[in-house]
Enzyme design. Structure first.
Site, PDB file in Angstrom:
ATOM      1  N   LYS A 174       0.883  -0.686  -0.012  1.00 41.49           N
ATOM      2  CA  LYS A 174      -0.052  -0.337   0.164  1.00 41.49           C
ATOM      3  C   LYS A 174       0.337   1.399  -0.010  1.00 41.49           C
ATOM      4  O   LYS A 174       0.388   2.074  -0.440  1.00 41.49           O
ATOM      5  CB  LYS A 174      -0.853   0.009   1.238  1.00 41.49           C
ATOM      6  CG  LYS A 174      -2.137  -0.629   0.636  1.00 41.49           C
ATOM      7  CD  LYS A 174      -2.825  -0.674   2.695  1.00 41.49           C
ATOM      8  CE  LYS A 174      -3.957  -1.136   2.590  1.00 41.49           C
ATOM      9  NZ  LYS A 174      -5.015  -0.556   4.475  1.00 41.49           N
ATOM     10  N   ASP A 218      -8.760   1.586   4.789  1.00 40.03           N
ATOM     11  CA  ASP A 218      -9.376   0.306   4.211  1.00 40.03           C
ATOM     12  C   ASP A 218     -10.031   0.478   3.049  1.00 40.03           C
ATOM     13  O   ASP A 218     -10.379   1.151   2.532  1.00 40.03           O
ATOM     14  CB  ASP A 218     -10.291   0.281   5.602  1.00 40.03           C
ATOM     15  CG  ASP A 218     -10.697  -0.699   6.326  1.00 40.03           C
ATOM     16  OD1 ASP A 218      -8.959  -1.888   6.687  1.00 40.03           O
ATOM     17  OD2 ASP A 218     -11.460  -1.717   6.698  1.00 40.03           O
ATOM     18  N   GLY A 261      -1.875  -9.553  -2.180  1.00 43.19           N
ATOM     19  CA  GLY A 261      -3.555  -9.283  -1.594  1.00 43.19           C
ATOM     20  C   GLY A 261      -4.241 -10.159  -2.196  1.00 43.19           C
ATOM     21  O   GLY A 261      -2.898 -11.080  -3.304  1.00 43.19           O
ATOM     22  N   ASP A 318      -4.408  -9.217  -5.629  1.00 44.27           N
ATOM     23  CA  ASP A 318      -3.998  -9.347  -6.712  1.00 44.27           C
ATOM     24  C   ASP A 318      -4.199 -10.230  -7.539  1.00 44.27           C
ATOM     25  O   ASP A 318      -4.018  -9.877  -9.387  1.00 44.27           O
ATOM     26  CB  ASP A 318      -3.018  -8.258  -7.323  1.00 44.27           C
ATOM     27  CG  ASP A 318      -2.976  -6.601  -6.127  1.00 44.27           C
ATOM     28  OD1 ASP A 318      -4.731  -6.396  -6.001  1.00 44.27           O
ATOM     29  OD2 ASP A 318      -2.442  -6.007  -5.772  1.00 44.27           O
ATOM     30  N   HIS A 355      -8.779   1.107  -6.955  1.00 44.49           N
ATOM     31  CA  HIS A 355      -9.880   1.552  -5.657  1.00 44.49           C
ATOM     32  C   HIS A 355      -8.966   2.614  -5.216  1.00 44.49           C
ATOM     33  O   HIS A 355      -9.074   3.577  -4.693  1.00 44.49           O
ATOM     34  CB  HIS A 355     -10.065   0.874  -5.369  1.00 44.49           C
ATOM     35  CG  HIS A 355      -9.216  -0.307  -4.934  1.00 44.49           C
ATOM     36  ND1 HIS A 355      -8.087  -0.814  -5.188  1.00 44.49           N
ATOM     37  CD2 HIS A 355      -8.481  -1.012  -3.605  1.00 44.49           C
ATOM     38  CE1 HIS A 355      -7.908  -2.007  -4.724  1.00 44.49           C
ATOM     39  NE2 HIS A 355      -8.157  -1.821  -3.093  1.00 44.49           N
ATOM     40  N   ARG A 356      -7.792   2.256  -4.636  1.00 44.52           N
ATOM     41  CA  ARG A 356      -6.970   2.864  -4.203  1.00 44.52           C
ATOM     42  C   ARG A 356      -6.553   4.218  -4.496  1.00 44.52           C
ATOM     43  O   ARG A 356      -6.076   5.435  -4.175  1.00 44.52           O
ATOM     44  CB  ARG A 356      -5.697   2.434  -3.119  1.00 44.52           C
ATOM     45  CG  ARG A 356      -5.175   3.156  -2.198  1.00 44.52           C
ATOM     46  CD  ARG A 356      -4.114   2.337  -1.097  1.00 44.52           C
ATOM     47  NE  ARG A 356      -4.371   0.977  -0.617  1.00 44.52           N
ATOM     48  CZ  ARG A 356      -4.474  -0.659  -1.000  1.00 44.52           C
ATOM     49  NH1 ARG A 356      -4.080  -0.685  -2.823  1.00 44.52           N
ATOM     50  NH2 ARG A 356      -5.167  -1.418  -0.365  1.00 44.52           N
TER      51      ARG A 356
HETATM   52  P1  IMP Z   1      -6.665  -3.154   5.046  1.00 44.10           P
HETATM   53  O1  IMP Z   1      -5.334  -3.503   5.596  1.00 44.10           O
HETATM   54  O2  IMP Z   1      -7.341  -3.168   6.152  1.00 44.10           O
HETATM   55  O3  IMP Z   1      -6.714  -1.972   4.151  1.00 44.10           O
HETATM   56  O4  IMP Z   1      -6.781  -4.583   4.063  1.00 44.10           O
HETATM   57  C1  IMP Z   1      -6.918  -4.721   2.995  1.00 44.10           C
HETATM   58  C2  IMP Z   1      -6.635  -6.219   2.401  1.00 44.10           C
HETATM   59  O5  IMP Z   1      -7.242  -6.570   1.522  1.00 44.10           O
HETATM   60  C3  IMP Z   1      -5.433  -6.767   2.347  1.00 44.10           C
HETATM   61  O6  IMP Z   1      -4.484  -7.272   3.774  1.00 44.10           O
HETATM   62  C4  IMP Z   1      -5.578  -7.172   0.975  1.00 44.10           C
HETATM   63  O7  IMP Z   1      -5.702  -8.722   1.489  1.00 44.10           O
HETATM   64  C5  IMP Z   1      -6.782  -6.669   0.879  1.00 44.10           C
HETATM   65  N1  IMP Z   1      -7.156  -5.517  -0.573  1.00 44.10           N
HETATM   66  C6  IMP Z   1      -6.388  -4.230  -0.704  1.00 44.10           C
HETATM   67  N2  IMP Z   1      -6.478  -3.662  -1.276  1.00 44.10           N
HETATM   68  C7  IMP Z   1      -6.119  -4.194  -2.287  1.00 44.10           C
HETATM   69  C8  IMP Z   1      -5.418  -4.674  -3.215  1.00 44.10           C
HETATM   70  O8  IMP Z   1      -5.454  -3.745  -4.382  1.00 44.10           O
HETATM   71  N3  IMP Z   1      -4.845  -5.464  -4.303  1.00 44.10           N
HETATM   72  C9  IMP Z   1      -5.332  -6.838  -3.504  1.00 44.10           C
HETATM   73  N4  IMP Z   1      -6.198  -6.727  -2.643  1.00 44.10           N
HETATM   74  C10 IMP Z   1      -6.361  -5.828  -1.977  1.00 44.10           C
END
Ligand code: IMP
Length: 198
Positions: free
Chosen positions: A13, A70, A152, A154, A179-180
């Site tokens: 991220k 998130d 993740g 991806d 999305h991000r």
């Molecule tokens: P967060 O850190 O609570 O936002 O957790 C996000 C989780 O969603 C990650 O650990 C991934 O499993 C999934 N995720 C969020 N954004 C992505 C992305 O850009 N690619 C792949 N998985 C994502």
């Protein structure tokens, strides 16, 4: 440069968000610079609520303008699971591989296409304001995971209009559609406009 602390220890991220703020008047630092900072409890019931919890926790601790985000995956056939528990879908200490395996096992037997979306809520907070932003990207989950870019889910996600998984896209390409990137580019624009007005 004005410092903003991004409430994450997720290297994937952080790389994406630093790239989005390149050339801006803001320097993005993160909790990776404060590795002993305890894990922030994400007990909100929505992406937005969790993003706010992260921004607030970090802002109140460091007194530096903060961004929390998130994000997660919503799969239509699974009633939008894994949703807010995307990071720990296969259990508390689950890694990306475990989560991907669990996702494919939940989808096995269900007809294709497996429509899905990645969503991201981002919240900026300083002493005077809270700014909300949001982004999403639609696509499909595929069975044969591909690609080592990104993180993740991806490798299992093919964005609409593409033949490649998000894990096969170069970072610049992912940052055009993710999305991000939608959520954070919007935040960057708002923050720059507010700075110009001063
Ligand atoms: P967060 O850190 O609570 O936002 O957790 C996000 C989780 O969603 C990650 O650990 C991934 O499993 C999934 N995720 C969020 N954004 C992505 C992305 O850009 N690619 C792949 N998985 C994502």
């Amino acid at each position: 440069m004005k410092k903003i602390i991004f409430a994450t220890k997720n290297k994937g991220k952080l790389r994406e968000v630093k790239k989005i703020f390149e050339g801006s008047p803001f320097q993005i630092i993160s909790l990776l610079d404060y590795i002993d900072f305890p894990e922030i409890k994400e007990d909100g019931i929505s992406f937005r609520e969790n993003a706010l919890i992260k921004a607030r926790t970090v802002f109140e601790h460091f007194n530096i303008p903060a961004i929390g985000d998130d994000s997660g995956l919503e799969v239509e056939q699974l009633k939008n699971a894994p949703g807010v528990i995307s990071a720990r879908y296969a259990g508390k200490n689950a890694g990306d591989d475990d989560n991907n395996k669990k996702l494919l096992s939940e989808l096995s037997g269900l007809p294709e296409p497996h429509n899905a979306r990645f969503v991201c809520a981002a919240v900026f907070m300083d002493e005077t304001k809270i700014i909300d932003s949001y982004g999403e990207v639609n696509g499909k989950i595929v069975k044969d995971g591909k690609g080592y870019n990104g993180f993740g889910y991806d490798p299992l996600f093919v964005p609409d209009g593409y033949n490649l998984t998000m894990g096969e896209l170069e970072l610049d390409e992912k940052n055009k559609i993710s999305h991000r990137s939608i959520a954070f580019k919007r935040l960057r624009n708002i923050l720059e406009q507010l700075m110009e007005r001063k």
